[in-house]
Write a protein that holds these residues in place. Sequence first.
Motif, short mmCIF file in Angstrom:
data_model
loop_
_atom_site.label_atom_id
_atom_site.label_comp_id
_atom_site.label_asym_id
_atom_site.label_seq_id
_atom_site.Cartn_x
_atom_site.Cartn_y
_atom_site.Cartn_z
N ASN A 190 1.24 -1.17 -0.03
CA ASN A 190 0.41 0.12 0.20
C ASN A 190 0.93 1.46 0.15
O ASN A 190 0.54 2.24 0.51
CB ASN A 190 -1.06 -0.17 0.99
N VAL A 193 2.13 3.63 3.05
CA VAL A 193 0.73 4.54 3.55
C VAL A 193 1.11 5.00 5.03
O VAL A 193 1.73 6.09 5.81
CB VAL A 193 -0.30 4.98 3.41
N ASN A 194 1.07 3.84 5.47
CA ASN A 194 0.54 4.05 7.24
C ASN A 194 2.60 3.84 7.70
O ASN A 194 1.95 3.85 8.96
CB ASN A 194 -0.38 3.41 7.90
#
Length: 363
Positions: A190, A193-194
């Motif tokens: 992903n 992002v985190n």
Amino acid sequence: MGLKDFVVAAMASVLVAVATKTLAITLAKSGCPGYCGNVAIPYPFGTSPDCFRNENFRITCNNSFNPPKPYLRDSNIDFANISIDGELQIPNFVARDCFRKNESEDQNQPTLTLSDLTISSTKNVFTVIGCDSYAYIQGYIDDQRYSSGCMSLCDSSKYVKDGSCIGSGCCQIEIPRGLSEINITAYSFNNHVNVSDFNPCTYAFVVDKSSFTFNRSYLDTLPKELPVVLEWTVTGEGNCTEASSKPYYACKENSECYEPDNGSGYLCKCKKGYRGNPYLSNGCEDINECNEPNLNNCEQKCDNTEGSYTCSCYKGYHLTDGGKDGPRCVPNVPNQFPVIKVALIEGNLCFYSSEQREDFDFF
Ligand SMILES: *[C@@H]1O[C@H](CO)[C@@H](O)[C@H](O)[C@H]1NC(C)=O
Ligand SMILES: *[C@@H]1O[C@H](CO)[C@@H](O)[C@H](O)[C@H]1NC(C)=O
Ligand SMILES: *[C@@H]1O[C@H](CO)[C@@H](O)[C@H](O)[C@H]1NC(C)=O
Ligand SMILES: *[C@@H]1O[C@H](CO)[C@@H](O)[C@H](O)[C@H]1NC(C)=O
Ligand SMILES: *[C@@H]1O[C@H](CO)[C@@H](O)[C@H](O)[C@H]1NC(C)=O
Ligand SMILES: *[C@@H]1O[C@H](CO)[C@@H](O)[C@H](O)[C@H]1NC(C)=O
Ligand SMILES: *[C@@H]1O[C@H](CO)[C@@H](O)[C@H](O)[C@H]1NC(C)=O
Ligand SMILES: *[C@@H]1O[C@H](CO)[C@@H](O)[C@H](O)[C@H]1NC(C)=O
């Protein structure tokens, strides 16, 4: 460091320096440069047709660097060292997939393409570092395509442990035997992002196990290159049996042939009791075990022989099998002669010395 320690350390470094020098001199073909920059070039490798065995072992020494850098053939693969035992260590690019804040995407996909060199399966591991990460390693084993990979996840660096590559921040898989021509591709699930605060990149690479220990700080930054151990053999001449009957057989006097990878070429090594360069005529030289205390287990006298050595004892002693300690010298105590017992008690060993020399060969 006490003075004594210092003297010992200084002597040790002198010994090391002498050892490396003589080794390098005997390992290159006579009349050939033994080094490119700081890297020793042992035969069958060399920098000119007189100095290498064949084109596979050609080294290009680029003198526009200081110190000069050796490259394999015409490739862009420079290397840290070559060992006569069929290994060479090269720095290799780390694949990455990065999402640093306010930076454009940064990705690379390194390949290593010299088909006759394989990735050492015993020395290296495939490693992926990251918290939103997976990566593939692809290559060939003989003509078969090989593909594998591993993934690594984590929500915070809290659970990531230094030295641990079990899938949280770092994962590792073994390298199969005979792998060559590899491509490594790093991905993110992903776009980090985190996790980008502490882990903006996925990194993937093959690395020499002995020079790499995972550290949490690698989630943030990692060197661009890490060392890989490659294996070389004498190829294109069949196996040991086939090659040994040919005039161009690579293994010279006092050496023996072995096949490290079941049929993909062969290597030579000096026989037990010899050392040097088995690829050079008379390159394997007899080791004088008697001069090196850790190579012989004689208690009193040591006599060097071709490829071995024998132990013997001073007058008045004879050799016995000391089991694990090797042969031991024990005084001759013929207890059937009481006169000699008296001599022993007086502490004068000369009295009972026997004329008989008791040498004992144990090899
Ligand atoms: C040596 O390296 C330099 C810089 O990478 C390169 O421009 C040059 O072509 C190289 N020379 C040889 C002989 O390969
Ligand atoms: C090659 O060099 C590296 C680092 O310089 C060293 O750790 C390694 O032991 C060397 N290998 C051989 C075979 O000399
Ligand atoms: C990224 O860039 C934007 C606009 O250029 C700026 O508002 C923001 O603060 C920057 N973020 C960071 C983490 O630098
Ligand atoms: C490695 O990548 C190159 C270029 O992308 C490709 O030509 C080659 O087939 C790949 N090799 C493998 C084993 O996937
Ligand atoms: C990122 O974190 C937020 C808040 O915890 C969560 O809702 C979202 O699903 C996460 N996104 C990814 C890609 O894990
Ligand atoms: C991990 O890296 C940090 C920073 O480079 C260093 O201070 C620390 O000693 C390393 N830890 C281990 C276990 O090597
Ligand atoms: C060497 O190769 C020959 C021909 O391919 C084969 O018959 C022989 O079994 C091989 N020997 C060994 C020890 O692998
Ligand atoms: C060589 O091949 C044999 C039979 O195929 C196998 O049992 C052995 O493990 C192989 N050895 C190596 C070092 O790969």
